[in-house]
Design a protein around this motif. Structure first.
Motif, PDB file in Angstrom:
ATOM      1  N   GLU A 165       0.829  -1.044  -0.017  1.00 31.57           N
ATOM      2  CA  GLU A 165       0.121   0.070   0.109  1.00 31.57           C
ATOM      3  C   GLU A 165       0.673   1.447  -0.139  1.00 31.57           C
ATOM      4  O   GLU A 165       0.517   2.166  -0.883  1.00 31.57           O
ATOM      5  CB  GLU A 165      -0.916   0.104   1.307  1.00 31.57           C
ATOM      6  N   LYS A 174      -3.937   5.689  -6.652  1.00 26.82           N
ATOM      7  CA  LYS A 174      -5.014   5.968  -5.883  1.00 26.82           C
ATOM      8  C   LYS A 174      -5.479   4.652  -5.096  1.00 26.82           C
ATOM      9  O   LYS A 174      -5.593   3.569  -5.838  1.00 26.82           O
ATOM     10  CB  LYS A 174      -6.130   6.837  -6.521  1.00 26.82           C
ATOM     11  N   GLU A 175      -6.207   4.779  -4.135  1.00 18.80           N
ATOM     12  CA  GLU A 175      -6.527   3.488  -3.065  1.00 18.80           C
ATOM     13  C   GLU A 175      -7.692   2.872  -4.147  1.00 18.80           C
ATOM     14  O   GLU A 175      -7.607   1.506  -4.117  1.00 18.80           O
ATOM     15  CB  GLU A 175      -7.114   4.099  -1.754  1.00 18.80           C
ATOM     16  N   THR A 204       0.980   3.960  -3.171  1.00 16.69           N
ATOM     17  CA  THR A 204       0.504   5.133  -2.991  1.00 16.69           C
ATOM     18  C   THR A 204       1.779   5.986  -3.412  1.00 16.69           C
ATOM     19  O   THR A 204       1.519   7.371  -4.131  1.00 16.69           O
ATOM     20  CB  THR A 204       0.217   5.484  -1.451  1.00 16.69           C
ATOM     21  N   PHE A 248      -6.072  -0.049  -6.388  1.00 15.62           N
ATOM     22  CA  PHE A 248      -5.470  -1.133  -5.789  1.00 15.62           C
ATOM     23  C   PHE A 248      -6.205  -2.400  -6.338  1.00 15.62           C
ATOM     24  O   PHE A 248      -5.354  -3.421  -6.381  1.00 15.62           O
ATOM     25  CB  PHE A 248      -5.356  -1.055  -4.347  1.00 15.62           C
TER      26      PHE A 248
END
Length: 630
Positions: free
Chosen positions: A119, A128-129, A123, A132
């Motif tokens: 993570e 962007k989350e 990043t 993922f």
């Protein structure tokens, strides 16, 4: 001949920058290390069980997993160990020695902290989350390459080979990667043409040029210093040898006809034959130094954009945008990929029309455009010479045009090559030649350093430092941006923010903004916590004060360690250079002063002892730094 009589040893903890002219054999060296290509002669010995990660310069990263699944699924070795672990568990053999060995290996590979680490890395590389969990197959080629780079950094490979990893990164991700690799505790070899990047992340430099390899302890700057000292030393030796040669030749010329001097003449001729030929390496440049001729001066306002709208389908990129570029600005557009930098640059250059609003060039502005997609501004059916001549309406003598092409390393019959067969670097050089034959006073550049080697980037940087016109450009090359930009525009979706200063100024301001945000967040969390706590206010304040003092002391000591380390590393470089010069002197001690030979021998032993002491002290400082950071 790409590589000739090349020897190389790689040891744990070496962070090696591999550089050299385009076509020198850098990627070939990687293929030989990986066993994908056999050397014509010689051998390659790889430690048994060594786990090597490799990121090619251009490759499609095919996978049916999502980004995070790929990060946490493990490499081939981890998958094998996990399968064996599950098999032993199914067979109720979890108490066997082999099971314990597998668990130890998995722990060593960091299997239990992979997701958190992934993570952080994703990043940092600009994901962007919500991205993922996107399938890798749905990503563009550039983001697939970022996924592969993230995986290289997530796993504990024994050795990582990275072939120009910043090619697919924006400036922010490049800066993040630089910081990450600078503190990386593993071993890697990275091919890069960015001097600032190499100087900040490497502790060894490997240079391939003219089929030979040079390995230097230290970053690229240390290599350049050692090369300069070596060349100065060779020049001095060359002068001494040439003076001796002239002396011997004068003697033989004067006395060769005298029978009573025949023996002496023979001896002098033998000495002439034994004289060493000192050759100073001649550097090859993909681009020779060049400058833009003086151009017609533009008005103060070079370009203005008013109430600009731009969308791709339902995706709105800009709405009601106002923007202005003024004379003399060397303006760099920064921001994450997808923020709209290239769209803005293309609208500025006039190759992309806005959906609404007005774009207007200023008085006497003559615009030139360098596209990241080289064939946007090149005709593949023309020859190099024809393409150059298409850039000007005035009559240019053929000899003058060919001289200009020679500056950009198009020599002889190279000028008759079709544009379609040129390499990426050759296309970049041809576009620059086109700009030079009809010099504009406003230039838009989209990643101009891609495919150029270090000396090409240096020549380009030097040229644009002296350029008196106006620039607007996008680049991830830290050396180029640091030395060129005097104005930074941060592009975020639908918005532009101006920073009236260099890259260093921009980074300083950004760091201040981030620190302020973090402080406000901490303050908000602290205020929330205070409502829940029942400790007396005085005790809490005292604890905070003590923690603050400890933090400041730690920061102070870390700064002291940094200064001590820099001083020791600088001393080590000086000693290494002195050792090199004296060793070179002693390697050919024939006919030299015996007193000086003895003196140099004693000094070399002193240098070796001092360098061992420095290494021990640096290790101790590094250990102290790690303890403080914890």
């Amino acid at each position: 001949m790409l590589l000739e009589d090349v020897s190389l040893s790689i040891f744990p903890g070496e962070r090696i920058g591999l550089t050299g002219p385009n076509g020198a054999g850098k990627s070939t060296l990687f293929q030989i290390i990986l066993g994908q290509m056999e050397p014509t002669e010689g051998s390659v010995n790889i430690q048994k069980g060594l786990n090597i990660g490799y990121m090619a310069q251009e490759a499609k990263y095919a996978s049916d997993r999502t980004v995070m699944e790929e990060m946490t699924s493990g490499d081939e070795e981890i998958r094998r160990l996990m399968e064996e672990k599950h098999k032993l568990e199914d067979e109720h053999k979890a108490d066997s020695p082999r099971y314990g060995d597998i668990m130890e290996q998995l722990e060593h590979k960091g299997i239990y902290e992979l997701e958190h680490k992934a993570e952080k890395i994703l990043t940092g590389l600009g994901f962007k989350e919500e991205e993922f969990h996107k399938p890798i197959a749905h990503l563009s080629g550039g983001w697939q390459m970022r996924t592969q780079l993230a995986k290289m950094l997530t796993y504990k490979y024994d050795l990582i080979l990275l072939d120009e990893p910043t090619n697919y990164l924006d400036l922010e991700a490049t800066i993040w990667l630089k910081g990450y690799l600078a503190s990386y505790d593993g071993t890697f070899i990275i091919i890069s043409h960015d001097k600032v990047f190499l100087n900040d992340v490497t502790n060894y430099t490997l240079v391939l040029d003219d089929s030979r390899m040079t390995k230097v302890k230290g970053n690229y700057e240390a290599y350049e210093e050692a090369k300069e000292i070596r060349n100065r030393s060779l020049e001095k030796q060359q002068k001494v040898v040439e003076a001796k040669r002239e002396q011997l030749e004068r003697f033989t010329e004067r006395f060769h006809a005298q029978p009573n001097r025949a023996s002496a003449v023979r001896n002098k001729r033998k000495m002439l034959d034994r004289l060493e030929v000192i050759r100073i390496p001649q550097e090859k440049h993909s681009i020779r130094d060049f400058e833009f001729p003086a151009t017609v001066e533009s008005g103060y306002t070079v370009l203005s954009m008013n109430k600009i709208d731009k969308a791709y389908g339902e995706k709105q990129i800009y709405k009601g945008l106002d923007f202005e570029i003024t004379k003399g600005q060397k303006l760099c557009l920064v921001g994450h990929n997808g923020a709209g930098k290239s769209t803005l640059l293309k609208m500025i250059a006039g190759v992309l029309s806005p959906d609404a609003g007005v774009r207007k060039l200023g008085h006497q502005v003559n615009l030139g455009y360098f596209s990241q997609t080289r064939l946007d501004v090149l005709n593949p059916t023309r020859t190099v010479f024809e393409e150059l001549m298409s850039a000007t309406e005035r009559s240019v003598p053929q000899a003058q045009a060919r001289t200009l092409l020679g500056v950009f390393n198009f020599k002889g019959d190279d000028v008759f090559k079709p544009v379609r067969v040129l390499s990426g670097g050759e296309k970049s050089r041809l576009i620059l030649a086109k700009l030079l034959i009809n010099p504009p006073n406003f230039i838009c550049l989209d990643e101009p350093t891609t495919h150029l080697d270090i000396d090409g980037v240096e020549a380009l940087t030097s040229c644009f430092q002296k350029y008196e016109g106006t620039l607007c450009f996008i680049s991830h090359d830290l050396f180029f941006v640091k030395n060129i930009a005097n104005h930074i525009v941060e592009v975020t979706p639908g918005e532009l923010k101006n920073y009236h200063g260099s890259l260093d100024y921009y980074l300083e301001k950004k760091a201040g903004i981030e620190a302020q945000k973090a402080g406000q967040k901490t303050k908000a969390v602290g205020a929330s916590d205070n409502k829940k706590q029942t400790q007396p206010e005085a005790i809490k304040n005292q604890q905070l004060k003590q923690a603050h003092e400890r933090h400041n002391e730690a920061l102070k000591r870390l700064e002291e360690i940094k200064k001590e380390s820099r001083a020791l590393e600088a001393e080590s470089k000086q000693l290494e250079t002195e050792s090199y010069v004296k060793s070179r002197f002693l390697s050919d001690a024939f006919g030299r002063d015996p007193g000086m030979i003895k003196e140099y021998g004693i000094r070399l032993k002193e240098i070796q002892k001092r360098m061992r002491d420095i290494m021990v002290t640096l290790d101790q400082l590094q250990e102290e730094k790690i303890q403080i950071s914890r």
